[in-house]
Design a protein around this motif. Structure first.
Motif, PDB file in Angstrom:
ATOM      1  N   PHE A 151       3.819   5.780  -5.526  1.00 48.09           N
ATOM      2  CA  PHE A 151       3.674   5.721  -6.979  1.00 48.09           C
ATOM      3  C   PHE A 151       2.584   6.679  -7.453  1.00 48.09           C
ATOM      4  O   PHE A 151       2.762   7.403  -8.439  1.00 48.09           O
ATOM      5  CB  PHE A 151       3.379   4.296  -7.436  1.00 48.09           C
ATOM      6  CG  PHE A 151       3.381   4.146  -8.926  1.00 48.09           C
ATOM      7  CD1 PHE A 151       4.571   4.033  -9.616  1.00 48.09           C
ATOM      8  CD2 PHE A 151       2.196   4.133  -9.638  1.00 48.09           C
ATOM      9  CE1 PHE A 151       4.585   3.915 -10.997  1.00 48.09           C
ATOM     10  CE2 PHE A 151       2.195   4.007 -11.011  1.00 48.09           C
ATOM     11  CZ  PHE A 151       3.394   3.899 -11.693  1.00 48.09           C
ATOM     12  N   SER A 152       1.459   6.719  -6.754  1.00 47.65           N
ATOM     13  CA  SER A 152       0.357   7.588  -7.173  1.00 47.65           C
ATOM     14  C   SER A 152       0.664   9.066  -6.935  1.00 47.65           C
ATOM     15  O   SER A 152       0.085   9.931  -7.593  1.00 47.65           O
ATOM     16  CB  SER A 152      -0.942   7.187  -6.478  1.00 47.65           C
ATOM     17  OG  SER A 152      -0.875   7.425  -5.094  1.00 47.65           O
ATOM     18  N   ALA A 153       1.574   9.374  -6.020  1.00 45.24           N
ATOM     19  CA  ALA A 153       1.940  10.767  -5.760  1.00 45.24           C
ATOM     20  C   ALA A 153       2.946  11.310  -6.771  1.00 45.24           C
ATOM     21  O   ALA A 153       3.047  12.529  -6.962  1.00 45.24           O
ATOM     22  CB  ALA A 153       2.515  10.904  -4.351  1.00 45.24           C
ATOM     23  N   GLU A 200       2.305   1.858  -3.397  1.00 45.51           N
ATOM     24  CA  GLU A 200       1.269   2.409  -4.276  1.00 45.51           C
ATOM     25  C   GLU A 200       0.987   3.876  -3.972  1.00 45.51           C
ATOM     26  O   GLU A 200       0.746   4.665  -4.891  1.00 45.51           O
ATOM     27  CB  GLU A 200      -0.014   1.582  -4.173  1.00 45.51           C
ATOM     28  CG  GLU A 200       0.092   0.219  -4.812  1.00 45.51           C
ATOM     29  CD  GLU A 200       0.412   0.280  -6.310  1.00 45.51           C
ATOM     30  OE1 GLU A 200      -0.138   1.143  -7.022  1.00 45.51           O
ATOM     31  OE2 GLU A 200       1.226  -0.535  -6.759  1.00 45.51           O
ATOM     32  N   GLU A 201       1.022   4.257  -2.694  1.00 51.00           N
ATOM     33  CA  GLU A 201       0.829   5.669  -2.327  1.00 51.00           C
ATOM     34  C   GLU A 201       1.917   6.545  -2.940  1.00 51.00           C
ATOM     35  O   GLU A 201       1.631   7.615  -3.483  1.00 51.00           O
ATOM     36  CB  GLU A 201       0.841   5.840  -0.800  1.00 51.00           C
ATOM     37  CG  GLU A 201      -0.433   5.495  -0.126  1.00 51.00           C
ATOM     38  CD  GLU A 201      -0.376   5.776   1.363  1.00 51.00           C
ATOM     39  OE1 GLU A 201       0.684   6.198   1.887  1.00 51.00           O
ATOM     40  OE2 GLU A 201      -1.397   5.573   2.023  1.00 51.00           O
ATOM     41  N   ARG A 260       6.033   2.070 -14.939  1.00 51.74           N
ATOM     42  CA  ARG A 260       5.682   1.383 -13.689  1.00 51.74           C
ATOM     43  C   ARG A 260       6.801   0.493 -13.141  1.00 51.74           C
ATOM     44  O   ARG A 260       7.124   0.570 -11.958  1.00 51.74           O
ATOM     45  CB  ARG A 260       4.411   0.570 -13.889  1.00 51.74           C
ATOM     46  CG  ARG A 260       3.898   0.001 -12.590  1.00 51.74           C
ATOM     47  CD  ARG A 260       2.413  -0.201 -12.641  1.00 51.74           C
ATOM     48  NE  ARG A 260       1.934  -0.632 -11.358  1.00 51.74           N
ATOM     49  CZ  ARG A 260       1.534   0.168 -10.378  1.00 51.74           C
ATOM     50  NH1 ARG A 260       1.579   1.469 -10.550  1.00 51.74           N
ATOM     51  NH2 ARG A 260       1.106  -0.293  -9.230  1.00 51.74           N
ATOM     52  N   ASP A 310       1.972  14.027  -9.387  1.00 56.39           N
ATOM     53  CA  ASP A 310       1.707  15.340  -8.787  1.00 56.39           C
ATOM     54  C   ASP A 310       3.000  16.036  -8.369  1.00 56.39           C
ATOM     55  O   ASP A 310       3.127  17.253  -8.478  1.00 56.39           O
ATOM     56  CB  ASP A 310       0.794  15.202  -7.565  1.00 56.39           C
ATOM     57  CG  ASP A 310      -0.594  14.728  -7.933  1.00 56.39           C
ATOM     58  OD1 ASP A 310      -1.046  15.008  -9.068  1.00 56.39           O
ATOM     59  OD2 ASP A 310      -1.235  14.060  -7.101  1.00 56.39           O
ATOM     60  N   HIS A 350       0.840  -1.206   0.000  1.00 52.25           N
ATOM     61  CA  HIS A 350       0.000   0.000   0.000  1.00 52.25           C
ATOM     62  C   HIS A 350       0.876   1.256   0.000  1.00 52.25           C
ATOM     63  O   HIS A 350       0.584   2.226  -0.714  1.00 52.25           O
ATOM     64  CB  HIS A 350      -0.940  -0.008   1.207  1.00 52.25           C
ATOM     65  CG  HIS A 350      -1.831   1.178   1.285  1.00 52.25           C
ATOM     66  ND1 HIS A 350      -2.917   1.350   0.460  1.00 52.25           N
ATOM     67  CD2 HIS A 350      -1.775   2.270   2.076  1.00 52.25           C
ATOM     68  CE1 HIS A 350      -3.500   2.503   0.748  1.00 52.25           C
ATOM     69  NE2 HIS A 350      -2.829   3.083   1.730  1.00 52.25           N
ATOM     70  N   ARG A 386       8.719   1.369  -9.741  1.00 53.74           N
ATOM     71  CA  ARG A 386       8.562   0.453  -8.601  1.00 53.74           C
ATOM     72  C   ARG A 386       9.923   0.045  -8.057  1.00 53.74           C
ATOM     73  O   ARG A 386      10.135   0.017  -6.841  1.00 53.74           O
ATOM     74  CB  ARG A 386       7.757  -0.780  -8.996  1.00 53.74           C
ATOM     75  CG  ARG A 386       7.545  -1.694  -7.804  1.00 53.74           C
ATOM     76  CD  ARG A 386       6.694  -2.890  -8.123  1.00 53.74           C
ATOM     77  NE  ARG A 386       6.582  -3.698  -6.926  1.00 53.74           N
ATOM     78  CZ  ARG A 386       5.628  -3.590  -6.012  1.00 53.74           C
ATOM     79  NH1 ARG A 386       4.674  -2.696  -6.169  1.00 53.74           N
ATOM     80  NH2 ARG A 386       5.611  -4.354  -4.947  1.00 53.74           N
TER      81      ARG A 386
END
Length: 113
Positions: free
Chosen positions: A25-27, A22-23, A41, A30, A19, A45
């Motif tokens: 990676f998603s940031a 993923e946090e 990806r 931005d 998790h 990663r």
């Protein structure tokens, strides 16, 4: 007496670790708008996992400080603490706290049990 082995702790921690990856990676889009590298990806990663491991060895344990370390690693490169133009960063990072040193030593201790 309940005994939890290192492998069991890793298994219990795996979902939270995933998790957290993923946090981060998603940031990335931005934090680095327009940087196409953040969309790769597999590459990102690997960088995130390496950054988390390196941050842990440095005694960085909080989610925010680990994320910022990964962002620096992405922006400045894998040896940014030693590179001439950014060497100052390595000099100002905090020394591990007593708790951080203890947590860093846990895997070695657990394997000795």
């Amino acid at each position: 007496m309940l005994v939890i082995r290192h492998a069991q702790m890793e298994a219990l921690d795996a979902p939270a670790h995933e998790h957290f990856i993923e946090e981060i990676f998603s940031a990335l889009p931005d934090v680095f708008p327009g940087d196409a590298r953040v969309l790769e990806r597999q590459t990102m990663r690997a960088l995130i996992e390496d950054g988390i491991a390196r941050a842990s060895r440095l005694g960085l344990t909080g989610g925010g400080e680990v994320s910022r370390y990964v962002f620096l690693l992405h922006e400045l490169g894998p040896d940014f603490e030693d590179a001439a133009r950014t060497r100052w960063i390595g000099r100002i990072r905090p020394a591990p706290t007593p708790l951080g040193r203890y947590l860093l030593a846990l895997p070695r201790r657990a394997s000795a049990w």
